[in-house]
Design an enzyme around this catalytic site. Structure first.
Site, PDB file in Angstrom:
ATOM      1  N   GLU A  80     -24.882  34.075  62.394  1.00 54.15           N
ATOM      2  CA  GLU A  80     -26.087  34.369  61.644  1.00 54.15           C
ATOM      3  C   GLU A  80     -27.340  34.123  62.478  1.00 54.15           C
ATOM      4  OE1 GLU A  80     -26.549  35.876  58.886  1.00 54.15           O
ATOM      5  OE2 GLU A  80     -24.429  36.068  58.434  1.00 54.15           O
ATOM      6  N   TYR A 163     -32.483  32.988  53.713  1.00 57.46           N
ATOM      7  CA  TYR A 163     -31.469  33.985  54.065  1.00 57.46           C
ATOM      8  C   TYR A 163     -30.241  33.322  54.687  1.00 57.46           C
ATOM      9  CZ  TYR A 163     -28.592  37.150  56.528  1.00 57.46           C
ATOM     10  OH  TYR A 163     -27.468  37.778  56.978  1.00 57.46           O
ATOM     11  N   ASP A 181     -30.629  40.731  53.767  1.00 58.83           N
ATOM     12  CA  ASP A 181     -31.166  41.089  55.071  1.00 58.83           C
ATOM     13  C   ASP A 181     -31.714  42.510  54.957  1.00 58.83           C
ATOM     14  OD1 ASP A 181     -28.970  42.818  55.210  1.00 58.83           O
ATOM     15  OD2 ASP A 181     -28.571  42.358  57.316  1.00 58.83           O
TER      16      ASP A 181
END
Length: 335
Positions: A80, A163, A181
């Site tokens: 990520e 996120y 995203d």
């Protein structure tokens, strides 16, 4: 990441999440079949979208290392960080090397932060390396070296924004979170709200829509998050979308409206050549290649314009990516 949650890489894929979750069959009709949301024109339920997208994902998902069970939560977290604003093709070799060297957060935390910057190589946005090192140190100190599964604990880690916390909780632990995203935002903008592109920055309305569309079942919600992100990465792309391959083309509000052109604020483009980012990258490249301190004279060779070069170097120092020493020497940070 904190302060830079714009996960805008068009090829960012997620972890597969839990395998073979039970799915609710899609009801017939378009996005409005189950009623509309008050603020967005969204369906009150995302059921018509879930099954086609998840079924498509089961057949077309890419086999990537952070999606495999052995990656674990740490592998998902590393991916990520690396995949923000960076294509998969560039991330893959660095990811493999990173996990081979630092298979657990404690392994990374034991090293100087400069080693994280060195190993980051040419992925770009190297502050991500420092933030990942900081998160690894906090995981080691607060959680016994295991990436926490609790969303609030993830969010409390340094360098972790909404996120990333939602992505790790969903993709690594199969939890029910809205993972937004740019790929997911684009899919929802087109399929549900009928516009070509989402706003430049994530809005409260988008978050509300994403939450409203989440399946109730945790495993199914995690699978939906992964599948909708992959759909945006491979099919519903920013340019040259492949509607003929889209499993929800018949329900897509934007397509059914004739694909009206974007009429919002200009979309942000990214430039690199001649920018301070390019200069910073060249300065860091020199420092990464040397095991010890580097003299100012060696850094002066990387860029012809002295004012911009000095500004870029000062920025690296201010960001904690470079440490100035006596006698005009510089090095990657030791801690």
């Amino acid at each position: 990441m904190a302060g830079s949650e714009g996960h805008d890489c068009a090829t960012k894929p997620p972890h597969n999440g839990p395998s073979d979750p039970a799915r609710t069959a899609a009801s017939p009709g378009g996005p409005g079949t189950s009623g509309t949301g008050a603020d967005t024109g969204a369906p009150a339920s995302g059921v018509p979208l879930h099954a086609p997208v998840v079924d498509w994902f089961a057949e077309h998902a890419r086999d990537l290392p952070w999606r495999r069970p052995e990656a674990g939560a740490w592998g998902v977290m590393v991916s990520e960080f690396m995949l923000q604003q960076t294509p998969v093709s560039r991330v893959l070799p660095v990811y493999e090397q990173w996990l081979a060297r630092w298979p657990r957060p404690a392994d990374l935390a034991a090293e100087a932060p400069g080693e994280a910057v060195r190993a980051w190589g040419r992925l770009g946005y190297p502050r991500r390396a420092l933030r990942l090192h900081g998160a690894a140190a906090a995981i080691t100190e607060r959680h016994g070296g295991d990436v926490p599964s609790d969303h609030a604990q993830l969010l409390a880690l340094p360098g972790i924004g909404e996120y990333t916390a939602a992505a790790v909780a969903s993709f690594a632990y199969g939890q029910r979170h809205a993972v937004l995203d740019t790929n997911v935002r684009r899919v929802l903008a087109r399929a549900v709200t009928g516009v070509q592109y989402p706003p430049n920055a994530t809005t409260a309305a988008e978050r509300k829509l994403a939450r409203a569309l989440l399946p109730d079942d945790e495993a199914e919600a995690a699978r939906w998050a992964a599948a909708s992100m992959e759909l945006g990465a491979l099919v519903c792309t920013a340019k040259n979308e492949s509607c003929h391959r889209c499993p929800i083309a018949g329900r897509c509000a934007w397509r059914l409206a004739g694909k009206p052109a974007h009429d919002g604020p200009p979309r942000r483009g990214q430039t690199y050549a001649g920018t301070d980012r390019q200069v910073r990258g060249r300065l860091l490249a020199v420092l990464r290649e040397q095991p010890g301190p580097v003299p100012q004279a060696a850094l002066d060779q990387v860029w012809h314009e002295p004012v911009q070069r000095a500004r870029a170097l000062d920025g690296l120092v201010a960001d904690g990516l470079v440490e100035p020493l006596a006698d005009g020497l510089y090095r990657l940070p030791l801690g």
